[in-house]
Design a protein around this motif. Sequence first.
Motif, PDB file in Angstrom:
ATOM      1  N   ARG A 281      46.270  44.280  -4.951  1.00 31.91           N
ATOM      2  CA  ARG A 281      45.438  43.479  -4.046  1.00 31.91           C
ATOM      3  C   ARG A 281      44.194  43.035  -4.794  1.00 31.91           C
ATOM      4  N   ASP A 282      43.983  41.739  -4.834  1.00 29.94           N
ATOM      5  CA  ASP A 282      42.761  41.229  -5.447  1.00 29.94           C
ATOM      6  C   ASP A 282      41.994  40.386  -4.438  1.00 29.94           C
ATOM      7  N   PHE A 283      40.703  40.251  -4.695  1.00 25.96           N
ATOM      8  CA  PHE A 283      39.838  39.419  -3.884  1.00 25.96           C
ATOM      9  C   PHE A 283      39.372  38.234  -4.726  1.00 25.96           C
ATOM     10  N   GLY A 284      40.398  37.589  -5.325  1.00 22.47           N
ATOM     11  CA  GLY A 284      40.138  36.453  -6.185  1.00 22.47           C
ATOM     12  C   GLY A 284      40.346  35.140  -5.481  1.00 22.47           C
ATOM     13  N   CYS A 285      40.858  34.158  -6.210  1.00 23.79           N
ATOM     14  CA  CYS A 285      40.942  32.787  -5.705  1.00 23.79           C
ATOM     15  C   CYS A 285      41.975  32.622  -4.614  1.00 23.79           C
ATOM     16  N   GLY A 286      43.050  33.440  -4.633  1.00 22.34           N
ATOM     17  CA  GLY A 286      44.105  33.263  -3.649  1.00 22.34           C
ATOM     18  C   GLY A 286      44.837  31.951  -3.822  1.00 22.34           C
ATOM     19  N   MET A 287      45.852  31.712  -2.952  1.00 24.34           N
ATOM     20  CA  MET A 287      46.675  30.510  -3.084  1.00 24.34           C
ATOM     21  C   MET A 287      46.889  29.841  -1.733  1.00 24.34           C
ATOM     22  N   GLU A 288      46.965  28.548  -1.772  1.00 25.18           N
ATOM     23  CA  GLU A 288      47.404  27.785  -0.612  1.00 25.18           C
ATOM     24  C   GLU A 288      48.933  27.770  -0.612  1.00 25.18           C
ATOM     25  N   PRO A 289      49.567  27.513   0.520  1.00 26.06           N
ATOM     26  CA  PRO A 289      51.040  27.527   0.573  1.00 26.06           C
ATOM     27  C   PRO A 289      51.690  26.653  -0.500  1.00 26.06           C
ATOM     28  N   ALA A 290      51.132  25.468  -0.741  1.00 20.28           N
ATOM     29  CA  ALA A 290      51.755  24.537  -1.696  1.00 20.28           C
ATOM     30  C   ALA A 290      51.682  25.034  -3.128  1.00 20.28           C
ATOM     31  N   ALA A 291      50.753  25.972  -3.417  1.00 21.03           N
ATOM     32  CA  ALA A 291      50.586  26.445  -4.791  1.00 21.03           C
ATOM     33  C   ALA A 291      51.559  27.561  -5.144  1.00 21.03           C
ATOM     34  N   VAL A 292      52.124  28.241  -4.156  1.00 21.78           N
ATOM     35  CA  VAL A 292      52.962  29.417  -4.412  1.00 21.78           C
ATOM     36  C   VAL A 292      54.180  29.094  -5.277  1.00 21.78           C
ATOM     37  N   PRO A 293      54.990  28.071  -4.971  1.00 28.81           N
ATOM     38  CA  PRO A 293      56.174  27.819  -5.801  1.00 28.81           C
ATOM     39  C   PRO A 293      55.854  27.511  -7.257  1.00 28.81           C
TER      40      PRO A 293
END
Length: 788
Positions: free
Chosen positions: A135-147
């Motif tokens: 678990r990180d508290f970094g930038c995270g991803m939007e749905p479109a970025a996951v693939p």
Amino acid sequence: MTNAKIQKEIIEKALNASTFAEAKAVADLLVANGAQYERPVGDRYNNFGLLAPSGSSYEYKALELVTNSQDAVLEKFAHMSLGDLDKVPYQSPAESAQDLLGELNYQQQADLVTVSIRESDPPTRSSKRVTIVNRDFGCGMEPAAVPGTIFALGSSHKTSRIWQQGAFGVGGASTYRNARAVVLVTRRAPEMGPAEDRTTVAVVLWEAQGKGQSAYYQVTTEWPADRDALPWSAPASVYPEFAGGTHIALISYGVEGFHRARSGDERSFDTVLNTRLFEPVIPVRFTNAITRERKEYLRGLGRRLADNPSKERFTDDDKMLYSHDGNTYHLPVTYFVFPKGKDASGKELPGARRKFVAKNHALVFTSNGQVHHHWTPDQFKVRTDLVKLADRILVVVETDDLPIELRTALFTPDRSQMLASEAAIQLEDQVADFLDNWNGLTEINSKIVREAIAAASGGASGLGVSRKIAQALKVSGFGMSGGGNAGGGGGQGNGGPRPRKQVETYADPTTIEGPDKVIVEEGRVRYLQYLINAHDDFLDTGRGQLTFQTDHPDINPDENIVIGRLRDGYVRVQLQVPEGATEGQFKLDAQLDWQKASGGIGPTMGYTTTVEVVDEIGKGGAGGGNKGGKGGSGGPQVAVIWKTPEEYGEGLNNAIPGVVDEIKAADLAANPEYAELAQLGETKVPTIVLNSTYSSLKGYLSARAKKLTEQGAKDAADRYAVGTGLGLLFLHEERKKIAKAGGTPPSEDYVAAEKHEPPQFEWTPEIAGRRVLLGGCLHVQDASVVYA
């Protein structure tokens, strides 16, 4: 149940999933709530092979998710501080972390990157399966970025970002193959300015696909009809407790040591992470939920060793010259020699290596503070002459001075080993040579050897056995690979380091001495030894300054000469002659400028060495051959000594009949039986160390005890020693060939053969002439007993 409640339930269940059944339940919920389509990881069916790591441990691979988390934190803080990520000025991940997170203490930094281990398929001790949650508290991803990021293969948006650790885009995904499922929960951090604040959930599962298996996850539209098919997501407002960042859980992940009960074991997660992330760019907070241990802040083994000094642990550092493509680099090298693992009573000592270092790490190559390749103790023993240090040493070779493109070409994409390239082979060979010519290490090794073999051979003579073995080898034409300092080490005959006499040192030096002449092949490094009879801190404090000048047109003292530390009156100097350098004889002038301890300038001292540069040192040149004498001729030099594992220490244990170590003749002469070998000095002598308490030996002798006289029992022991000794010697030579052929680990067949029953016959020259190695075991034709 309202739609918001269902969405919240999906996120909660995903965050709490620890078993395969729980992960599958989340997947079923996704299918029932709009994500009924499948998309393969990496957009490739049959991706099982694409997700395979290049031969590395899956436990090491699990750390790839940790470095991904660290990169995500760096990305978030870089965006918050600088805005445009394409204009980030930092030249390394460590530099970016230091500047971006410098105002946070190490605990606050570690709270941004957390790892926990949960029980998955109980009982974990027998199933050897855990769930590893990052678990990180970094930038995270939007749905479109996951693939295109965490579920992509072979590409990375970080390729050109030297301030982040990722480069190839395959590291984290290579863990999926070892997990029964992977659960992802991610939310683009609000600080990153997402177009829409949403929390994404996806579950990676495996299914049969044609001739193989595929890893897939659920998406909301049909793929590949919709090439941009997205994973399920919900407004972040339905579960605001999940702050921006990423949660990824490797469900039911197969391990070898992470499941062990307590931290601090050489196989435990904390020890492996501290070793592999030797100097992590961001500390990590770790919790073992299986044992309910308190949270730990992991700051890397470099920090741990610095915070736990020991008078029993020896350490030193130096810089190694390495050249590639016409450029010369200075790579920092540090060694740590730990006290032996157990005391005379068998009790484990607190400062032993296994209390600090992950299993099978004797030497590591790091880049950006992270291990990219390592040598096991067996590989260390085969590659170097430091036979007694393999189980007690850790050597750290830092490669950050090399250009990033060269480092990328040296190591595999999953940072597990070196590529079989000319540059990598040269680097490993040069490291071994560098260590073999490090006075501090060679003296520690020699001291341990002398202590181990000084006593007579446990009441049994090994000299007669060694002569029989040497005679058998001579008749069969068996070639030994020991016996001298061939290679790049700069042996005594070529002007390299000579045996050191003890020097009385002073606050102010009175002399400087060095070699009169050295012979150096172009493109090679030689190690020169200079005597300066001053205290160890004389050069370190700046009171003394040692410099070099040469009239060779191609040698640049600033680039091609590295001056080591002054230790016990001696300083090691590396001299590199570039490829294609002018041949001939030249002068190398050493100059010592210094200040007196009482104040004022001392008289300048100097020493001139003749450097002869040649294309290749002749095979018949200085440093070869024996000088005659009782113990110096008569066939291959071999020694045999009988020892218990307690007497000999590292390398010998009750599970094997013996070991073969290549020991300097001067050290071997500490054993009274081999005192005559002292005249051979630095020459390596293959030494067969037989386990005098080995159970099969006892059984072999006891079965004959009633029928044999005292002399008959001695003869039986000698027959055992000759047969076993030859078997071990052949295996030793074969393992060396395997290990030196590109650094491949020795075959398990050879290791296993060492533990099997020894041959029970008298080894004669005729039998020796008919030996044959098959499948790692020694078979003797026309004999009733085989070594297998």
